[in-house]
Design an enzyme around this catalytic site. Sequence first.
Site, mmCIF file in Angstrom:
data_model
loop_
_atom_site.group_PDB
_atom_site.id
_atom_site.type_symbol
_atom_site.label_atom_id
_atom_site.label_comp_id
_atom_site.label_asym_id
_atom_site.label_seq_id
_atom_site.Cartn_x
_atom_site.Cartn_y
_atom_site.Cartn_z
ATOM 1 N N TYR A 144 -0.140 7.135 4.071
ATOM 2 C CA TYR A 144 -0.164 6.202 2.943
ATOM 3 C C TYR A 144 -1.411 5.344 3.062
ATOM 4 O O TYR A 144 -1.724 4.842 4.137
ATOM 5 C CB TYR A 144 1.083 5.309 2.991
ATOM 6 C CG TYR A 144 1.118 4.212 1.944
ATOM 7 C CD1 TYR A 144 1.284 4.515 0.602
ATOM 8 C CD2 TYR A 144 1.005 2.872 2.314
ATOM 9 C CE1 TYR A 144 1.329 3.503 -0.353
ATOM 10 C CE2 TYR A 144 1.053 1.859 1.361
ATOM 11 C CZ TYR A 144 1.214 2.184 0.032
ATOM 12 O OH TYR A 144 1.261 1.177 -0.906
ATOM 13 N N ASP A 239 -8.243 4.981 8.095
ATOM 14 C CA ASP A 239 -7.449 3.900 7.548
ATOM 15 C C ASP A 239 -6.690 3.270 8.709
ATOM 16 O O ASP A 239 -5.664 3.780 9.158
ATOM 17 C CB ASP A 239 -6.496 4.443 6.476
ATOM 18 C CG ASP A 239 -5.606 3.342 5.910
ATOM 19 O OD1 ASP A 239 -5.636 2.218 6.447
ATOM 20 O OD2 ASP A 239 -4.876 3.625 4.947
ATOM 21 N N LYS A 267 -3.460 -5.955 7.261
ATOM 22 C CA LYS A 267 -2.384 -6.416 8.140
ATOM 23 C C LYS A 267 -2.879 -7.354 9.251
ATOM 24 O O LYS A 267 -3.147 -8.507 8.953
ATOM 25 C CB LYS A 267 -1.603 -5.204 8.656
ATOM 26 C CG LYS A 267 -1.027 -4.440 7.439
ATOM 27 C CD LYS A 267 -0.023 -3.380 7.710
ATOM 28 C CE LYS A 267 0.589 -2.935 6.385
ATOM 29 N NZ LYS A 267 0.460 -1.556 6.042
HETATM 30 C C1 LIG Z 1 -0.024 -1.115 4.596
HETATM 31 C C2 LIG Z 1 -1.029 -0.027 4.503
HETATM 32 C C3 LIG Z 1 -1.924 0.070 3.440
HETATM 33 C C4 LIG Z 1 -1.856 -0.822 2.238
HETATM 34 O O1 LIG Z 1 -2.094 -2.147 2.547
HETATM 35 P P1 LIG Z 1 -1.587 -3.291 1.510
HETATM 36 O O2 LIG Z 1 -2.054 -4.551 2.125
HETATM 37 O O3 LIG Z 1 -0.101 -3.137 1.453
HETATM 38 O O4 LIG Z 1 -2.227 -2.991 0.210
HETATM 39 C C5 LIG Z 1 -2.905 1.034 3.495
HETATM 40 N N1 LIG Z 1 -2.978 1.885 4.540
HETATM 41 C C6 LIG Z 1 -2.139 1.832 5.576
HETATM 42 C C7 LIG Z 1 -2.303 2.771 6.712
HETATM 43 C C8 LIG Z 1 -1.113 0.886 5.585
HETATM 44 O O5 LIG Z 1 -0.256 0.867 6.603
#
Ligand SMILES: *Cc1c(COP(=O)(O)O)cnc(C)c1O
Length: 429
Positions: A144, A239, A267
């Site tokens: 994701y 990511d 995060k």
């Molecule tokens: C949480 C997450 C996102 C999205 O971040 P948001 O701050 O919720 O938009 C993208 N990539 C990864 C791997 C994530 O865990």
Amino acid sequence: MKTDRSAELLSRALKVIPGGVNSPVRAFKAVGGTPLFIARAKGAYLWDVDGNKYVDYVGSWGPMILGHAEPSVVEATSKAIERSSSYGAPTEGEVKLAELVTQRMPQVERLRLVNSGTEATMSAIRVARGATKRDAIIKFEGCYHGHADYLLVKAGSGVATFDLPDSPGVPADFAKHTITLPFNDQQALEAVFASRGSEIAGVIVEPITGNMGVIAPPRAYLQRMRELCDENGSVLIFDEVMTGFRVHPGCAQGLYDVIPDITAFGKVIGGGMPMGAYGGRAKVMDLVAPAGPIYQAGTLSGNPAAVAAGYQTLDLLGQPGCYDALEERCAELEEGLVKVLHDSRHTGRVQRVGSMLTLFFNDGSPVENFEQVKACDHAKFAEFFHGMQEKGIYLPPSGYEAWFVSMVHDADIIRNTVEAADTTLKLLD
Ligand SMILES: *Cc1c(COP(=O)(O)O)cnc(C)c1O
């Protein structure tokens, strides 16, 4: 456990907020029951609006690695807000944060701050496309990367939980530039590069997945990804929104020693405030406006309060021995869970990297890709989740997620969690 107040708030919320929540996974659809409305949190604990106390293994889905309301983070953030919560002009705090990240990760020569992980990955992909003048992006099933149109294809946790392989509202014209491959399958990756290498702008991957539960691929897989991108002139994007500053001081790329061209952060880097970032080599990042032609902007980007929370969080994480202490705690949790699982009538698999952990209910074999995650017993997870909640342990409300441990989950808390898991497993059908 009484949850009347949460139920009452949910019924009010349902009248004014779609599904009653502002992000789908919060609705408990995967496990059933009433989502808990939270009143406050401190350290490793949460209190819901009915006054119940829980050990928190969600940690706001990753940011709260220091525990909730860490005093120096609260102080730095409050002081920043007292000076005003936004100016829309550059500040020293942004420079200090970017300097700190580039010191810890020399491969990140330039860093651009944004407001969420979604914005970070979206912008990283724009840079990959702008830099290569190509459109196609490779992503992996179960990974994701936020909710941008072309990334919302076979996108793990939230989407998997809701069984929406594609979201309505994503034009087929956008999704057609996204090539989705099974995770952890080197041959599939090689085959796509062999047939379409010259079309591929970039590859985006969670180097260690969290959004289909914790899966750490072999180093050779990420290393091969790096080589294929180099051979084909494609941009490699890690990511690290979830893994960044969580699994290792140098993020997953530091743990694996495989270096991407661009890294997306979120995060932990925001210390619990809305912030993301993307960064990499100057050569690519200086294509971003105003240094270069690729447009990306944000009214609240580099928000002073978010920057203060992020800086203070990363600064504390830089203290010697911090990650080692966390690793020790998390190893105890893993070992404990493995043991109680073994002593129960149930089988499963605990997968962990640093302070991210998933308990998969399966036959005990390694879980390596999204198909295998889907095949796990998610009904059993739902029962386990509720059993743990009854014992005051708040787990992520889906079997497709990682549990997050913080610096302040101490040995007693870990022991109690393992005991709760033991009792819960014994009562499971
Ligand atoms: C949480 C997450 C996102 C999205 O971040 P948001 O701050 O919720 O938009 C993208 N990539 C990864 C791997 C994530 O865990």
